[in-house]
Design an enzyme around this catalytic site. Sequence first.
Site, PDB file in Angstrom:
ATOM      1  N   GLY B 163      18.469   6.483 -22.443  1.00 42.88           N
ATOM      2  CA  GLY B 163      18.150   7.891 -22.693  1.00 42.88           C
ATOM      3  C   GLY B 163      18.414   8.373 -24.105  1.00 42.88           C
ATOM      4  O   GLY B 163      18.284   9.566 -24.377  1.00 42.88           O
ATOM      5  N   ASP B 210       7.386   0.375 -12.606  1.00 45.63           N
ATOM      6  CA  ASP B 210       7.160  -0.482 -13.766  1.00 45.63           C
ATOM      7  C   ASP B 210       6.134   0.218 -14.655  1.00 45.63           C
ATOM      8  O   ASP B 210       5.223   0.899 -14.149  1.00 45.63           O
ATOM      9  CB  ASP B 210       6.707  -1.883 -13.343  1.00 45.63           C
ATOM     10  CG  ASP B 210       5.271  -1.919 -12.908  1.00 45.63           C
ATOM     11  OD1 ASP B 210       4.404  -2.088 -13.777  1.00 45.63           O
ATOM     12  OD2 ASP B 210       5.023  -1.738 -11.708  1.00 45.63           O
ATOM     13  N   ASP B 231       9.222   2.075 -26.240  1.00 42.02           N
ATOM     14  CA  ASP B 231      10.367   1.359 -26.819  1.00 42.02           C
ATOM     15  C   ASP B 231      10.561   0.146 -25.911  1.00 42.02           C
ATOM     16  O   ASP B 231      11.335   0.182 -24.962  1.00 42.02           O
ATOM     17  CB  ASP B 231      11.592   2.288 -26.833  1.00 42.02           C
ATOM     18  CG  ASP B 231      12.770   1.671 -27.568  1.00 42.02           C
ATOM     19  OD1 ASP B 231      12.552   1.047 -28.615  1.00 42.02           O
ATOM     20  OD2 ASP B 231      13.901   1.808 -27.075  1.00 42.02           O
ATOM     21  N   CYS B 284      13.697  -3.656 -30.942  1.00 45.52           N
ATOM     22  CA  CYS B 284      14.863  -3.934 -31.797  1.00 45.52           C
ATOM     23  C   CYS B 284      14.919  -5.432 -32.073  1.00 45.52           C
ATOM     24  O   CYS B 284      15.969  -6.054 -31.973  1.00 45.52           O
ATOM     25  CB  CYS B 284      16.154  -3.413 -31.156  1.00 45.52           C
ATOM     26  SG  CYS B 284      16.457  -4.050 -29.511  1.00 45.52           S
TER      27      CYS B 284
END
Lengths: 235, 358
Positions: B163, B210, B231, B284
Amino acid sequence: MTPQHYLKILTEKEKREIVQKLNKQFGIKEVPGIITMHGKERLFLFQGDLNEKEIKELEQNVPIERVGIYFAKLIGNEIKLSIDGVQVLKDQITKNILEINEKQAEQWMMGRELLFDNVFEKEDNGIGENNLNKNSKDKINNEKADKKSFSINKLNNSDEQSEEQIWVDEHLRESASPTKTSVGASWAGSRFPGKKPHGFVIIKFKDDFLGTGKASEQKITNFIPKNRRLKEKVF
Amino acid sequence: MNLHKPPTPKPLFLERMKKILKNDYENYLEALKEQPLRSIRCNTLKISPETLKKKLEAKNWKIKQPWKNYPEVMIIKGKFADENLIGNEENEEVDNATTAQKINKNYLIQNKTLIPLEPGELGRALEHLLGYYYIQELSSMLPVIAMNPQADERILDLCSAPGSKTTQISAKIKNTGTIIANEISLGRIKILASNLERCGVTNTLITKKDGITLCKKLKKMNFYFDKILVDAPCSGEGTLRSSPKTCIMWNIKTIETLSKTQKRLFESAFEILKPNGELVYSTCTHAPEENEAVVDFILKTFKDKIKIEEIKLPIKFRQGITQLENEKFNPEVKKCARIYPQDNNTEGFFLAKMRKVK
């Protein structure tokens, strides 16, 4: 598999009843947004721009876990605001605010109950001090020095707020119980003796709103969730 | 320099990084040895950066606001030890000061010794428990900065837990519009819900599905978004400093599998973007298979319906790479942003911003 529908969006009438309770208890006049109910008592507040119809349509197609945030719980005829509910609606809260001092705030945020104990009167009469250890006496003396800083005027966040609606802390005494902290009640020395807080009260320390407690004859019950509690002293 | 025990990446990972970074490879290895910065983001839904800074400084924390246009972003440099005021024999500079200097408050502040916060201290602080800030790595704040959400927009955060970015979006648009925060794992939804509550995020619905199926269902409903954040789940190569276990888990096969999932997620999400809507894709990781290769795939799939946007970020970043082994990507992928630890002392990240033009 058919999606499971469990989302209950409160009707205008039901919402009005909730707002009336909030108004009676805390002076809250309006709750912008959609209120949903999970189970029979947990209330959630959504303030996004989806309307009721859009939320229902969405729910029929995808599993919705949450709509907005948990903000209050119905308990009998009363309503308890969650710590986040208090913060979301804090600008409207004008009633039943209990301002506590730094030490009490620390104990409160550690999940401890605050005990009402009319130490102020006992001490003035020279009674009760014998029960206190030296550290507690020192704390009492320190608190006495701080008394003036807890002025009623300072607490007002509404012109309509009366002194009756706020209980100003005047005293602190360490409790023998490691999970409880005594709180001297302001009514002992206030203009409104006998006006004890009762029922749900909003706990406030300086500018920070620290959730809701339930005041009974002797204590204020703590509802800070475990994951929101302080693990150690910070002040 | 704040050094810590460096992670020990697998040889194949190092070989790949060497190919990507070329002359900068040694700097990258050095950067891996540095302690990650402790950064937070002020939750402007509850408190102003100015007030929060004062509260934290009252706790003797030293706060730096690294980005002028984003005062909500703060680095906690450490805390001043109380005992390091006048008279500390170890602090020669203070002891040698003149009396006039010693009574100068600024002088004292400047010469107090800074010590690191204790492990977990950021998370245990009252201000954190009250939702006044969110502990978030600097590079993790970049996708929302790139997205630049606006008030009243309808936004999808497709892989939302825990979050950090959902709360950042909500703060940016001041709880207006609507955010749909999706997460497939129930365990992670609990963390997500807890963070949304703590931060006072009231404009968000949490869905559990999903990402690919969710997008299909939303498309069927004609439910479209102004902005979407993907993300994506990734191999996490950029988080070696804060999550050394990534080194152990790293596996080239996982990267290939993730790349397929990421392409499908991106493709599905793009379908439910409004015309002229924007999608930010981030990971990332440094692996090109999970980054430029995914963007290249999307460009091939949607051709003239999609355009890569230039990204503006408050930190140094490098352009996307256009070749992986023998595979050449669309030159437009240069507009993507690669963030490396050696450039800003942050974790590694990758960002791409796309616009639906038709």
